[in-house]
Design an enzyme around this catalytic site. Sequence first.
Site, PDB file in Angstrom:
ATOM      1  N   GLU A 272       0.862  -1.175   0.000  1.00 26.69           N
ATOM      2  CA  GLU A 272       0.000   0.000   0.000  1.00 26.69           C
ATOM      3  C   GLU A 272       0.902   1.229   0.000  1.00 26.69           C
ATOM      4  O   GLU A 272       1.943   1.234   0.670  1.00 26.69           O
ATOM      5  CB  GLU A 272      -0.886   0.006   1.251  1.00 26.69           C
TER       6      GLU A 272
ATOM      7  N   GLU B 240      -2.023  10.967   4.444  1.00 30.00           N
ATOM      8  CA  GLU B 240      -3.102  10.759   5.404  1.00 30.00           C
ATOM      9  C   GLU B 240      -2.858  11.675   6.594  1.00 30.00           C
ATOM     10  O   GLU B 240      -1.727  12.014   6.915  1.00 30.00           O
ATOM     11  CB  GLU B 240      -3.225   9.296   5.831  1.00 30.00           C
TER      12      GLU B 240
END
Length: 208
Positions: free
Chosen positions: A100, A105
């Site tokens: 990933e 974020e």
Amino acid sequence: KTNKEVELYVDPSLKASSGQPLGLNPFHEHDGVLDIVANRADPSLQPAIGGYRFTSGLITSQPSFSQLYGYFEARVKLVSGKGLWPAIWLLPADGSWPPEIDVMESIGDPMTAFMTVHSATDKTPGVEVHPSSDGYHSYAVSWDSQHVVFYLDGVETQRWPTPADMHKPMYVLANLAMGGDWAGVPDASTRFPAHFSIDHIRVYRFSP
């Protein structure tokens, strides 16, 4: 992004068991910008959405587009508030995990973001970055067979050798999550509706 979600991702097509639309829309377009909007769920609708107390949205290129390597960029305005977890990230088109790539974020603080590679074969610690303001900023990753390189507003923030399990096409996701051990649960200080604003998401392919 979490196994302890407190929100349900919804879209305008979501219907009650009777077949009637619920009238939920977590997306707001204005001036060329897409807002993903998180909000408290109306108590009268909670039985129809599994008892979730909050609603939010997710967009993804998974049904239509994935790419092996390239330059992935998002210009976004982050959101402030406990429990809010906006992200731009990449997942493998073959459904495996990891790998990933978290292009960006943040957990409720628009002045702090994280850029991370997750791999089963290589240890790749993430980097914490601090935008110069709480306005729009560009987060990007350049990913090829040799390196994964992160950028904030065009300035390199981290560079890692490409992990052995990260040589497969990936698709793009953008969402505003809530909950989990990291972000926590929204509380009385969290202001709703909460807007994660996306000016653009762009993907470039490297020349052969």
